[in-house]
Motif scaffolding. Structure first.
Motif, mmCIF file in Angstrom:
data_model
loop_
_atom_site.group_PDB
_atom_site.id
_atom_site.type_symbol
_atom_site.label_atom_id
_atom_site.label_comp_id
_atom_site.label_asym_id
_atom_site.label_seq_id
_atom_site.Cartn_x
_atom_site.Cartn_y
_atom_site.Cartn_z
ATOM 1 N N VAL A 1 0.844 -1.207 0.000
ATOM 2 C CA VAL A 1 0.000 0.000 0.000
ATOM 3 C C VAL A 1 0.875 1.253 0.000
ATOM 4 O O VAL A 1 0.651 2.201 -0.765
ATOM 5 N N LEU A 2 1.899 1.267 0.855
ATOM 6 C CA LEU A 2 2.804 2.415 0.906
ATOM 7 C C LEU A 2 3.610 2.526 -0.386
ATOM 8 O O LEU A 2 3.776 3.629 -0.940
ATOM 9 N N ARG A 3 4.129 1.403 -0.871
ATOM 10 C CA ARG A 3 4.952 1.437 -2.081
ATOM 11 C C ARG A 3 4.149 1.930 -3.285
ATOM 12 O O ARG A 3 4.675 2.630 -4.153
ATOM 13 N N LYS A 4 2.875 1.597 -3.319
ATOM 14 C CA LYS A 4 2.023 2.043 -4.412
ATOM 15 C C LYS A 4 1.647 3.510 -4.249
ATOM 16 O O LYS A 4 1.585 4.260 -5.233
ATOM 17 N N SER A 5 1.410 3.931 -3.005
ATOM 18 C CA SER A 5 0.965 5.303 -2.755
ATOM 19 C C SER A 5 2.105 6.308 -2.882
ATOM 20 O O SER A 5 1.880 7.457 -3.269
ATOM 21 N N ASN A 6 3.328 5.887 -2.535
ATOM 22 C CA ASN A 6 4.486 6.773 -2.638
ATOM 23 C C ASN A 6 5.634 6.018 -3.305
ATOM 24 O O ASN A 6 6.624 5.650 -2.662
ATOM 25 N N PRO A 7 5.527 5.764 -4.600
ATOM 26 C CA PRO A 7 6.522 4.931 -5.287
ATOM 27 C C PRO A 7 7.891 5.592 -5.415
ATOM 28 O O PRO A 7 8.889 4.895 -5.626
ATOM 29 N N VAL A 8 7.959 6.914 -5.279
ATOM 30 C CA VAL A 8 9.238 7.615 -5.451
ATOM 31 C C VAL A 8 10.119 7.446 -4.218
ATOM 32 O O VAL A 8 11.254 6.975 -4.299
ATOM 33 N N HIS A 9 9.578 7.810 -3.040
ATOM 34 C CA HIS A 9 10.375 7.762 -1.817
ATOM 35 C C HIS A 9 10.041 6.572 -0.910
ATOM 36 O O HIS A 9 10.851 6.189 -0.070
ATOM 37 N N LYS A 10 8.818 6.050 -1.066
ATOM 38 C CA LYS A 10 8.367 4.916 -0.234
ATOM 39 C C LYS A 10 8.458 5.262 1.262
ATOM 40 O O LYS A 10 8.903 4.448 2.076
ATOM 41 N N LYS A 11 8.046 6.486 1.605
ATOM 42 C CA LYS A 11 8.118 6.959 2.980
ATOM 43 C C LYS A 11 6.753 7.459 3.441
ATOM 44 O O LYS A 11 5.891 7.815 2.637
ATOM 45 N N VAL A 12 6.571 7.473 4.763
ATOM 46 C CA VAL A 12 5.399 8.083 5.369
ATOM 47 C C VAL A 12 5.755 9.523 5.745
ATOM 48 O O VAL A 12 6.941 9.838 5.919
ATOM 49 N N PRO A 13 4.747 10.399 5.842
ATOM 50 C CA PRO A 13 3.320 10.149 5.688
ATOM 51 C C PRO A 13 2.861 10.248 4.235
ATOM 52 O O PRO A 13 3.503 10.899 3.417
ATOM 53 N N VAL A 14 1.721 9.612 3.984
ATOM 54 C CA VAL A 14 1.030 9.761 2.713
ATOM 55 C C VAL A 14 -0.441 10.007 3.022
ATOM 56 O O VAL A 14 -1.062 9.239 3.760
ATOM 57 N N LEU A 15 -0.979 11.091 2.496
ATOM 58 C CA LEU A 15 -2.408 11.378 2.623
ATOM 59 C C LEU A 15 -3.104 10.887 1.365
ATOM 60 O O LEU A 15 -2.680 11.221 0.247
ATOM 61 N N VAL A 16 -4.131 10.070 1.544
ATOM 62 C CA VAL A 16 -4.897 9.564 0.407
ATOM 63 C C VAL A 16 -6.286 10.178 0.476
ATOM 64 O O VAL A 16 -7.060 9.909 1.401
ATOM 65 N N HIS A 17 -6.610 11.033 -0.497
ATOM 66 C CA HIS A 17 -7.901 11.719 -0.537
ATOM 67 C C HIS A 17 -8.620 11.353 -1.828
ATOM 68 O O HIS A 17 -8.113 11.619 -2.922
ATOM 69 N N ASN A 18 -9.759 10.702 -1.670
ATOM 70 C CA ASN A 18 -10.521 10.239 -2.840
ATOM 71 C C ASN A 18 -9.640 9.382 -3.755
ATOM 72 O O ASN A 18 -9.629 9.547 -4.980
ATOM 73 N N ASP A 19 -8.864 8.485 -3.112
ATOM 74 C CA ASP A 19 -7.992 7.534 -3.811
ATOM 75 C C ASP A 19 -6.815 8.199 -4.520
ATOM 76 O O ASP A 19 -6.101 7.540 -5.296
ATOM 77 N N LYS A 20 -6.569 9.487 -4.229
ATOM 78 C CA LYS A 20 -5.425 10.178 -4.822
ATOM 79 C C LYS A 20 -4.389 10.437 -3.728
ATOM 80 O O LYS A 20 -4.654 11.149 -2.757
ATOM 81 N N PRO A 21 -3.180 9.850 -3.830
ATOM 82 C CA PRO A 21 -2.165 9.997 -2.784
ATOM 83 C C PRO A 21 -1.373 11.296 -2.918
ATOM 84 O O PRO A 21 -1.058 11.747 -4.025
ATOM 85 N N ILE A 22 -1.062 11.899 -1.768
ATOM 86 C CA ILE A 22 -0.192 13.074 -1.691
ATOM 87 C C ILE A 22 0.907 12.754 -0.683
ATOM 88 O O ILE A 22 0.619 12.355 0.452
ATOM 89 N N ALA A 23 2.168 12.922 -1.093
ATOM 90 C CA ALA A 23 3.305 12.582 -0.242
ATOM 91 C C ALA A 23 4.043 13.842 0.198
ATOM 92 O O ALA A 23 3.814 14.936 -0.328
ATOM 93 N N GLU A 24 4.955 13.665 1.174
ATOM 94 C CA GLU A 24 5.793 14.711 1.763
ATOM 95 C C GLU A 24 4.962 15.595 2.707
ATOM 96 O O GLU A 24 3.983 16.225 2.301
ATOM 97 N N SER A 25 5.396 15.661 3.964
ATOM 98 C CA SER A 25 4.575 16.271 5.013
ATOM 99 C C SER A 25 4.266 17.745 4.762
ATOM 100 O O SER A 25 3.128 18.190 4.969
ATOM 101 N N LEU A 26 5.246 18.537 4.320
ATOM 102 C CA LEU A 26 4.973 19.953 4.082
ATOM 103 C C LEU A 26 4.024 20.152 2.911
ATOM 104 O O LEU A 26 3.176 21.054 2.928
ATOM 105 N N VAL A 27 4.149 19.314 1.901
ATOM 106 C CA VAL A 27 3.227 19.371 0.759
ATOM 107 C C VAL A 27 1.819 19.000 1.220
ATOM 108 O O VAL A 27 0.829 19.643 0.836
#
Length: 293
Positions: free
Chosen positions: A42-68
């Motif tokens: 789930v994490l690797r799919k949601s954040n394939p670039v960095h594979k790090k938390v946190p990831v916010l998933v809103h309406n099945d669209k993932p957003i990565a990097e905490s400040l973003v």
């Protein structure tokens, strides 16, 4: 506004920022705990670039990097803004957010992990960076502002809202930073190393979640406390979960079981602060900390 999920870890301060932002905004979300030692698909799919938390998933669209993620949350749910409304103040908040992540955090990592001349340079950089932050919080209850808005600081400056009304005479007090290191001797030693760098500028308290296997920790902490004026608070916990057959599941449960004791310890610090004009003012928290190489 649709379904909101947060993929995170209880030992990550970057995830904590997002949780605070969502709660301040009143946004309901599903928390998906991630095992950082065994990352899920789930994490690797949601954040394939960095594979790090946190990831916010809103309406099945993932957003990565905490400040973003924080800026996304602030723009989408704009009823209670995290950033100042004034464009200049907002730009300054973003500047200090980036400064904390890139200067304070990285120099602190280097001070605890590097050796020789590189370590000396990192120590000097860390002291300089934290000195800048010390000036920023002078005379203020919260980092950068007079009320909770910007959550983007690595320091995560905050006060326990339940105790807010009892805090008085804070302007001329020395700032106090509370460390809450992840349990484990390497994490603890790293937190202490960083605390030693800051003790001449800040009042330091370290909350200890001590694992039973480290019987020599108390003697070490006593020697450090006497030599460096660092206050160590050992958290009492009569309901520690059993390790079982899976240590990776035990670790988050162990941290979770200490939350009420952390809250009680912080409330006690706030009570001491309000009871005496000489007590340092609680300025912020350093969560998790890091492992020496």
């Amino acid at each position: 506004m649709g379904e909101v999920k947060l993929i995170g870890s209880t030992i990550s301060l970057f995830c904590t920022r997002i949780e605070w932002a969502l709660k301040l905004k009143g946004v309901e979300y599903e928390y998906i705990a991630e095992d950082l030692q065994n990352k899920t698909s789930v994490l690797r799919k949601s954040n394939p670039v960095h594979k790090k938390v946190p990831v916010l998933v809103h309406n099945d669209k993932p957003i990565a990097e905490s400040l973003v993620i924080l800026e996304y949350i602030d723009e989408l749910w704009n009823e209670k803004p995290l950033l100042p409304e004034d464009p200049c103040d907002g730009a300054l908040a973003r500047f200090w957010a980036k400064f904390c992540d890139e200067k304070c955090l990285m120099s602190a990592f280097g001070a605890c992990s590097k050796g020789g001349g590189e370590k000396d340079k990192a120590v000097e950089s860390a002291i300089e960076s934290f000195a800048f932050l010390d000036k920023q919080i002078e005379g203020k209850k919260y980092f950068g502002v007079q009320e909770i808005r910007n959550l983007q600081s690595w320091y995560n400056f905050t006060h326990n809202q339940q105790e807010e009304s009892s805090i008085i005479h804070t302007r001329n007090k020395k700032a106090q930073l509370v460390f809450i290191p992840t349990p484990g001797i390497d994490h603890l030693f790293s937190a202490v190393d960083l605390a030693k760098l800051l003790v001449h500028h800040l009042s330091i308290t370290v909350l200890i979640m001590k694992l039973p296997s480290h019987s020599k920790v108390s003697a070490y902490l006593d020697s450090v406390s006497a030599a460096n004026r660092i206050n160590f608070v050992h958290l009492a916990n009569d309901h520690i979960p059993l390790p079982g057959s899976n240590p990776r599941k035990f670790f988050p449960l162990y941290i979770e079981s200490h939350k009420p004791h952390v809250k009680a310890a912080v409330s006690k610090l706030l009570h001491s602060e309000s009871a005496s004009d000489d007590s340092p003012r609680l300025a912020g928290f350093a969560l998790a900390c890091f492992v020496q190489s």
